[in-house]
Design a protein around this motif. Structure first.
Motif, PDB file in Angstrom:
ATOM      1  N   VAL A   4     -15.039 -56.393  20.534  1.00 38.39           N
ATOM      2  CA  VAL A   4     -14.646 -57.358  21.803  1.00 38.39           C
ATOM      3  C   VAL A   4     -13.260 -57.172  22.222  1.00 38.39           C
ATOM      4  CG1 VAL A   4     -14.289 -59.070  20.143  1.00 38.39           C
ATOM      5  CG2 VAL A   4     -15.062 -59.649  22.231  1.00 38.39           C
ATOM      6  N   VAL A   5     -13.080 -57.211  23.502  1.00 44.51           N
ATOM      7  CA  VAL A   5     -11.821 -57.524  23.909  1.00 44.51           C
ATOM      8  C   VAL A   5     -11.976 -58.356  25.095  1.00 44.51           C
ATOM      9  CG1 VAL A   5     -10.889 -54.942  23.694  1.00 44.51           C
ATOM     10  CG2 VAL A   5     -12.367 -55.599  25.833  1.00 44.51           C
ATOM     11  N   VAL A   6     -10.747 -59.305  25.640  1.00 48.17           N
ATOM     12  CA  VAL A   6     -10.861 -60.217  26.637  1.00 48.17           C
ATOM     13  C   VAL A   6      -9.994 -59.192  27.876  1.00 48.17           C
ATOM     14  CG1 VAL A   6      -9.765 -62.202  27.391  1.00 48.17           C
ATOM     15  CG2 VAL A   6     -10.421 -62.063  25.291  1.00 48.17           C
ATOM     16  N   LYS A   7     -10.756 -59.196  28.875  1.00 44.91           N
ATOM     17  CA  LYS A   7      -9.851 -58.698  30.039  1.00 44.91           C
ATOM     18  C   LYS A   7      -9.182 -59.975  30.743  1.00 44.91           C
ATOM     19  CE  LYS A   7     -12.094 -54.903  29.911  1.00 44.91           C
ATOM     20  NZ  LYS A   7     -11.503 -53.832  29.481  1.00 44.91           N
ATOM     21  N   ASN A  42      -6.279 -57.461  20.767  1.00 46.99           N
ATOM     22  CA  ASN A  42      -6.981 -57.408  21.938  1.00 46.99           C
ATOM     23  C   ASN A  42      -7.169 -55.820  22.130  1.00 46.99           C
ATOM     24  OD1 ASN A  42      -8.418 -59.249  23.750  1.00 46.99           O
ATOM     25  ND2 ASN A  42      -7.025 -58.231  25.445  1.00 46.99           N
ATOM     26  N   ARG A  43      -7.509 -54.893  21.297  1.00 41.44           N
ATOM     27  CA  ARG A  43      -7.533 -53.592  21.380  1.00 41.44           C
ATOM     28  C   ARG A  43      -9.055 -53.264  21.443  1.00 41.44           C
ATOM     29  NH1 ARG A  43      -4.840 -50.732  16.827  1.00 41.44           N
ATOM     30  NH2 ARG A  43      -5.018 -52.627  15.924  1.00 41.44           N
ATOM     31  N   GLY A  44      -9.715 -54.168  20.684  1.00 36.81           N
ATOM     32  CA  GLY A  44     -11.301 -54.006  20.953  1.00 36.81           C
ATOM     33  C   GLY A  44     -11.713 -52.801  19.707  1.00 36.81           C
ATOM     34  N   CYS A  67     -14.876 -62.690  31.188  1.00 37.04           N
ATOM     35  CA  CYS A  67     -13.892 -61.978  31.121  1.00 37.04           C
ATOM     36  C   CYS A  67     -14.000 -61.470  29.488  1.00 37.04           C
ATOM     37  CB  CYS A  67     -12.628 -62.395  31.391  1.00 37.04           C
ATOM     38  SG  CYS A  67     -11.815 -63.644  30.735  1.00 37.04           S
ATOM     39  N   ILE A  68     -15.011 -61.817  28.744  1.00 36.75           N
ATOM     40  CA  ILE A  68     -14.966 -61.290  27.458  1.00 36.75           C
ATOM     41  C   ILE A  68     -15.870 -60.151  27.217  1.00 36.75           C
ATOM     42  CG2 ILE A  68     -15.356 -61.974  24.785  1.00 36.75           C
ATOM     43  CD1 ILE A  68     -14.795 -64.952  25.603  1.00 36.75           C
ATOM     44  N   LYS A  69     -15.628 -59.093  26.967  1.00 37.30           N
ATOM     45  CA  LYS A  69     -16.669 -57.890  26.812  1.00 37.30           C
ATOM     46  C   LYS A  69     -16.728 -57.595  25.532  1.00 37.30           C
ATOM     47  CE  LYS A  69     -16.184 -57.927  31.346  1.00 37.30           C
ATOM     48  NZ  LYS A  69     -17.255 -58.508  32.212  1.00 37.30           N
ATOM     49  N   THR A  70     -18.100 -57.412  25.204  1.00 37.98           N
ATOM     50  CA  THR A  70     -18.268 -56.770  23.929  1.00 37.98           C
ATOM     51  C   THR A  70     -19.015 -55.401  24.281  1.00 37.98           C
ATOM     52  OG1 THR A  70     -20.534 -57.790  24.031  1.00 37.98           O
ATOM     53  CG2 THR A  70     -18.770 -58.873  22.928  1.00 37.98           C
ATOM     54  N   ALA A  72     -21.003 -52.057  21.482  1.00 35.20           N
ATOM     55  CA  ALA A  72     -21.397 -51.477  20.196  1.00 35.20           C
ATOM     56  C   ALA A  72     -20.549 -50.427  19.641  1.00 35.20           C
ATOM     57  CB  ALA A  72     -22.775 -50.808  20.276  1.00 35.20           C
ATOM     58  N   LYS A  73     -19.500 -49.989  20.534  1.00 32.23           N
ATOM     59  CA  LYS A  73     -18.507 -48.882  20.310  1.00 32.23           C
ATOM     60  C   LYS A  73     -17.392 -49.588  20.280  1.00 32.23           C
ATOM     61  CE  LYS A  73     -21.236 -44.690  21.665  1.00 32.23           C
ATOM     62  NZ  LYS A  73     -21.284 -43.711  22.484  1.00 32.23           N
ATOM     63  N   ALA A  74     -16.318 -49.020  19.749  1.00 31.26           N
ATOM     64  CA  ALA A  74     -14.863 -49.432  19.820  1.00 31.26           C
ATOM     65  C   ALA A  74     -14.398 -49.036  21.108  1.00 31.26           C
ATOM     66  CB  ALA A  74     -14.125 -48.783  18.826  1.00 31.26           C
ATOM     67  N   PHE A  75     -13.591 -49.970  21.827  1.00 26.42           N
ATOM     68  CA  PHE A  75     -13.082 -49.665  23.028  1.00 26.42           C
ATOM     69  C   PHE A  75     -11.976 -48.633  22.990  1.00 26.42           C
ATOM     70  CE2 PHE A  75     -15.275 -53.797  23.452  1.00 26.42           C
ATOM     71  CZ  PHE A  75     -15.535 -53.521  24.873  1.00 26.42           C
ATOM     72  N   ALA A  76     -11.125 -48.360  21.934  1.00 27.28           N
ATOM     73  CA  ALA A  76     -10.108 -47.072  22.291  1.00 27.28           C
ATOM     74  C   ALA A  76     -10.382 -46.456  20.849  1.00 27.28           C
ATOM     75  CB  ALA A  76      -8.876 -47.826  22.535  1.00 27.28           C
TER      76      ALA A  76
END
Ligand code: F3S
Length: 76
Positions: A4-7, A42-44, A67-70, A72-76
Protein backbone atom coordinates in the motif's frame (compact mmCIF):
# COMPACT_ATOMS: atom_id res chain seq x y z
CA UNK A 1 -1.19 -10.03 1.02
CA UNK A 2 -1.13 -6.45 -0.19
CA UNK A 3 1.21 -3.53 -0.52
CA UNK A 4 0.00 0.00 0.00
CA UNK A 5 0.98 3.60 -0.67
CA UNK A 6 -0.69 6.97 -0.17
CA UNK A 7 -0.75 9.22 -3.23
CA UNK A 8 -0.07 12.34 -1.25
CA UNK A 9 -1.01 14.68 -4.11
CA UNK A 10 -4.62 13.76 -3.49
CA UNK A 11 -4.59 13.46 0.33
CA UNK A 12 -6.65 16.11 2.07
CA UNK A 13 -5.47 15.06 5.54
CA UNK A 14 -8.91 13.92 6.62
CA UNK A 15 -7.40 11.34 8.99
CA UNK A 16 -9.76 8.46 8.26
CA UNK A 17 -6.96 6.11 7.26
CA UNK A 18 -5.09 6.53 10.52
CA UNK A 19 -8.30 6.08 12.48
CA UNK A 20 -9.10 2.86 10.61
CA UNK A 21 -5.58 1.47 10.51
CA UNK A 22 -3.31 3.17 13.04
CA UNK A 23 -0.68 0.45 12.64
CA UNK A 24 -0.31 1.25 8.95
CA UNK A 25 -0.81 5.02 8.51
CA UNK A 26 0.41 8.16 10.20
CA UNK A 27 0.86 11.80 9.24
CA UNK A 28 4.06 13.25 7.81
CA UNK A 29 5.48 16.63 8.78
CA UNK A 30 3.15 18.33 6.30
CA UNK A 31 0.08 16.72 7.86
CA UNK A 32 -0.47 14.35 4.95
CA UNK A 33 -0.95 10.62 5.42
CA UNK A 34 1.75 8.13 4.66
CA UNK A 35 2.44 4.45 5.18
CA UNK A 36 4.61 4.13 8.26
CA UNK A 37 4.10 0.39 8.72
CA UNK A 38 7.33 -1.47 9.51
CA UNK A 39 9.48 1.43 8.30
CA UNK A 40 7.94 1.37 4.83
CA UNK A 41 8.20 5.17 4.58
CA UNK A 42 5.38 5.24 1.99
CA UNK A 43 7.40 3.25 -0.53
CA UNK A 44 4.82 0.47 -0.85
CA UNK A 45 7.40 -2.27 -0.55
CA UNK A 46 6.34 -3.82 2.76
CA UNK A 47 3.78 -6.62 2.68
CA UNK A 48 0.96 -5.82 5.10
CA UNK A 49 0.40 -8.60 7.60
CA UNK A 50 -2.73 -10.68 7.09
CA UNK A 51 -4.18 -9.67 10.45
CA UNK A 52 -4.16 -6.02 9.35
CA UNK A 53 -5.84 -6.53 5.98
CA UNK A 54 -9.28 -5.75 7.34
CA UNK A 55 -8.02 -2.48 8.82
CA UNK A 56 -6.31 -1.72 5.52
CA UNK A 57 -9.50 -2.28 3.55
CA UNK A 58 -11.44 -0.09 5.99
CA UNK A 59 -8.90 2.68 5.41
CA UNK A 60 -9.10 2.35 1.63
CA UNK A 61 -12.90 2.43 1.77
CA UNK A 62 -12.94 5.41 4.14
CA UNK A 63 -10.61 7.70 2.17
CA UNK A 64 -12.74 10.46 0.60
CA UNK A 65 -10.27 11.09 -2.22
CA UNK A 66 -9.37 7.46 -2.98
CA UNK A 67 -5.69 8.24 -2.67
CA UNK A 68 -4.75 5.01 -0.88
CA UNK A 69 -3.55 2.56 -3.50
CA UNK A 70 -3.05 -1.15 -2.90
CA UNK A 71 -1.44 -3.81 -5.04
CA UNK A 72 -0.63 -7.50 -4.88
CA UNK A 73 2.89 -6.55 -5.99
CA UNK A 74 5.35 -4.20 -4.35
CA UNK A 75 5.28 -0.68 -5.78
CA UNK A 76 9.03 -0.40 -6.17
FE1 F3S B 1 -5.51 11.41 3.37
FE2 F3S B 1 -7.31 9.70 2.60
FE3 F3S B 1 -5.96 9.31 4.80
S1 F3S B 1 -7.47 11.91 2.46
S2 F3S B 1 -5.52 11.33 5.57
S3 F3S B 1 -5.13 9.33 2.76
S4 F3S B 1 -8.10 8.82 4.48
Amino acid sequence: GKYVVVKKDSCIACGSCGASAPDIFDFDDDGLAEVTYEGDNNRGVTLIAADLEEDLQDAVDSCPTSCIKTSAKAFA
